[in-house]
Design an enzyme around this catalytic site. Structure first.
Site, PDB file in Angstrom:
ATOM      1  N   CYS A   1       0.557  -1.152   0.150  1.00  0.00           N
ATOM      2  CA  CYS A   1      -0.055   0.168   0.299  1.00  0.00           C
ATOM      3  C   CYS A   1       0.684   1.215   0.037  1.00  0.00           C
ATOM      4  O   CYS A   1       1.543   1.433   0.851  1.00  0.00           O
ATOM      5  CB  CYS A   1      -0.860   0.055   1.415  1.00  0.00           C
ATOM      6  SG  CYS A   1      -1.998   1.413   1.358  1.00  0.00           S
TER       7      CYS A   1
ATOM      8  N   CYS B   1       0.090   3.261   3.601  1.00  0.00           N
ATOM      9  CA  CYS B   1       0.315   2.792   4.853  1.00  0.00           C
ATOM     10  C   CYS B   1       1.314   1.727   4.877  1.00  0.00           C
ATOM     11  O   CYS B   1       2.131   1.468   5.800  1.00  0.00           O
ATOM     12  CB  CYS B   1      -0.773   2.232   5.666  1.00  0.00           C
ATOM     13  SG  CYS B   1      -1.689   0.812   5.113  1.00  0.00           S
TER      14      CYS B   1
ATOM     15  N   CYS C   1      -6.488  -2.006   0.263  1.00  0.00           N
ATOM     16  CA  CYS C   1      -5.481  -2.330   1.424  1.00  0.00           C
ATOM     17  C   CYS C   1      -6.619  -2.597   2.388  1.00  0.00           C
ATOM     18  O   CYS C   1      -7.469  -1.866   2.913  1.00  0.00           O
ATOM     19  CB  CYS C   1      -4.741  -1.026   1.470  1.00  0.00           C
ATOM     20  SG  CYS C   1      -3.665  -1.225   3.207  1.00  0.00           S
TER      21      CYS C   1
ATOM     22  N   CYS D   1      -5.587  -0.018   5.756  1.00  0.00           N
ATOM     23  CA  CYS D   1      -5.956   1.475   5.825  1.00  0.00           C
ATOM     24  C   CYS D   1      -7.285   1.837   4.892  1.00  0.00           C
ATOM     25  O   CYS D   1      -7.857   3.074   5.130  1.00  0.00           O
ATOM     26  CB  CYS D   1      -4.982   2.462   5.644  1.00  0.00           C
ATOM     27  SG  CYS D   1      -4.549   2.379   3.916  1.00  0.00           S
TER      28      CYS D   1
ATOM     29  N   ASP E   1      22.728  -2.208 -16.760  1.00  0.00           N
ATOM     30  CA  ASP E   1      22.258  -3.215 -15.947  1.00  0.00           C
ATOM     31  C   ASP E   1      21.348  -4.232 -16.605  1.00  0.00           C
ATOM     32  O   ASP E   1      20.302  -4.030 -16.616  1.00  0.00           O
ATOM     33  CB  ASP E   1      21.990  -2.945 -14.653  1.00  0.00           C
ATOM     34  CG  ASP E   1      21.741  -4.070 -13.426  1.00  0.00           C
ATOM     35  OD1 ASP E   1      21.837  -5.149 -14.063  1.00  0.00           O
ATOM     36  OD2 ASP E   1      21.149  -3.625 -12.473  1.00  0.00           O
TER      37      ASP E   1
END
Length: 445
Positions: free
Chosen positions: A222, A225, A244, A247, A354
């Site tokens: 989330c 939160c 979520c 929250c 990379d």
């Protein structure tokens, strides 16, 4: 839009533009490339306010298109819609998406003294420079497509980028419009915090859910939160239907019906591109009939599901430059069928130096379909090793061919492709440019 330019700035602008146009002419005359970057870089040195002065002249406003994947396809589709509506559009069509590329694209639409004639400008913007160009450009609309891990040696994690985007966009005028992907938790949360008008696109198609969350997942926590998100299902990477449990943060309500607009390009990722372009076009006042016709006749941008015919063989080039993009390409290739694929892996600056990201790609799904896999590029042995590790007992019918020379690799792949099948080429960005030059005899950049 349409602001007055001071005389001294106008003088410097004229000098910068005339110099840039001379450089463009010479570069193209000498066949040194498409002159998509250098003219803007030189002009900026002569007039440091160049980006601002050109952007202010766009009559109906500048549209910025930002995101890890899909910028070029979305931009080209939106440009097609706007032009069919009767508007003149400036666009950095070659995909040069840093400041010098943006300026070069705008310079293309100016006369010799720096007067710009365009109703709209559609500018694809590298996700790492979006916040730097917002103030000088003052865009009318910002399209936020997605955020995935891409070139970690340059950008870092997606949460950091989305936070920077949100902070920068929040400083713009409140009449700025933001079109964001609700299926991306980081962008949905960002959009929910902005003071501007935000319109959300996304999917509502449970039948398209993946069987499991893929390895190349970037942000399943989330953004509010930090708790693990609960997904009803994922469409690709961390894009999906979520909430979520801690929250209450949840996916934003969609402003467009994903089932109403059917694109002709392959891949679920192109459905996102289509929805983004449609929602932006609707916001800008394009007629529904024009939007629909543009979608049904759309031709892919170079290297993005681009079709070519070479020596009687149908070739499909599918840019694959990060884990999420390549996973979706593999899914589309497997659905399309065909037993011959060419993978080209480079590690140059446009690709990201990379290449460890290939280990996050579900290459097992490519290998398990069997057939011939031809591998080339600067990091040919890295890709060959990844494919070899992907081979299982059930994929013993795979023939892996390593060709260091790209021309030889293309010739081999064409030769191994039956006349009734399609050769799918999966290159990174710089590799895509090389492949196209070999196949078409023309440079893009």
């Amino acid at each position: 839009m349409g602001k007055q330019i001071q005389p001294i700035d106008r003088l410097k602008l004229g000098l910068a533009v005339s110099t840039a146009k001379t450089v463009t002419f010479l570069v193209r005359l000498l066949r040194l490339g498409a002159a998509s970057v250098l003219p803007g870089e030189i002009a900026r040195r002569l007039q440091p306010k160049l980006l601002q002065l050109l952007s202010f002249q766009v009559k109906r406003g500048v549209i910025l298109v930002a995101g890890t994947n899909g910028k070029t396809t979305t931009s080209l589709l939106l440009k097609t819609m706007l032009e069919r509506q009767g508007w003149k559009v400036a666009h950095n069509a070659t995909g040069a998406n840093l400041e010098n590329g943006l300026m070069t694209a705008l310079l293309e639409s100016t006369n010799i003294v720096g007067k710009l004639e365009a109703d709209f400008a559609i500018l694809e913007v590298d996700e790492n420079i979006l916040r730097r160009v917002l103030q000088p450009i003052q865009p009318r609309l910002i399209l936020c497509l997605n955020l995935f891990r891409d070139q970690l040696d340059r950008y870092g994690e997606v949460d950091t980028i989305s936070k920077r985007w949100g902070e920068a966009i929040a400083t713009l005028p409140t009449d700025t419009v933001v079109v964001a992907n609700a299926d991306d938790p980081t962008l949905a949360y960002m959009g929910q915090q902005l003071p501007q008008k935000v319109r959300f696109f996304g999917l509502k198609e449970p039948k398209q859910y993946l069987d499991e969350i893929p390895h190349a997942v970037d942000s399943i926590y989330c953004p509010k939160c930090g708790h693990l998100l609960s997904y009803a299902g994922v469409y690709l990477s961390h894009l999906g239907d979520y909430e979520c449990p801690s929250c209450g943060f949840a996916k934003s309500k969609l402003d467009i019906d994903s089932n109403q607009w059917q694109q002709i390009l392959i891949g679920l990722y192109n459905k996102y591109n289509t929805l983004a372009a449609v929602l932006a076009a609707q916001e800008l006042g394009v007629d529904k009939s024009i939007i629909q016709d543009s979608i049904s006749t759309f031709q892919a941008a170079f290297g993005r599901a681009e079709e070519l015919e070479v020596e009687g063989v149908r070739v499909l080039i599918l840019l694959s430059k990060n884990p999420v993009g390549m996973n979706e390409t593999i899914r589309a290739v497997n659905q399309a069928g065909g037993k011959t694929k060419l993978l080209v892996l480079n590690d140059r600056t446009p690709d990201g130096t990379d290449v460890s990201w290939i280990w996050d790609v579900d290459t097992e799904k490519l290998v398990e379909t069997g057939g011939t896999l031809v591998v080339s590029g600067d990091r040919v042995y890295d890709m060959a090793l990844r494919l070899r590790y992907s081979q299982l007992e059930t994929s013993a019918n795979v023939q892996l061919i390593i060709e260091e020379d790209l021309r030889s690799a293309i010739a081999t792949a064409l030769d191994r492709t039956p006349a009734d099948e399609t050769l799918h080429i999966l290159p990174t960005y710089s590799a895509m440019l090389e492949v196209r030059e070999i196949l078409t005899g023309r440079k893009i950049l």
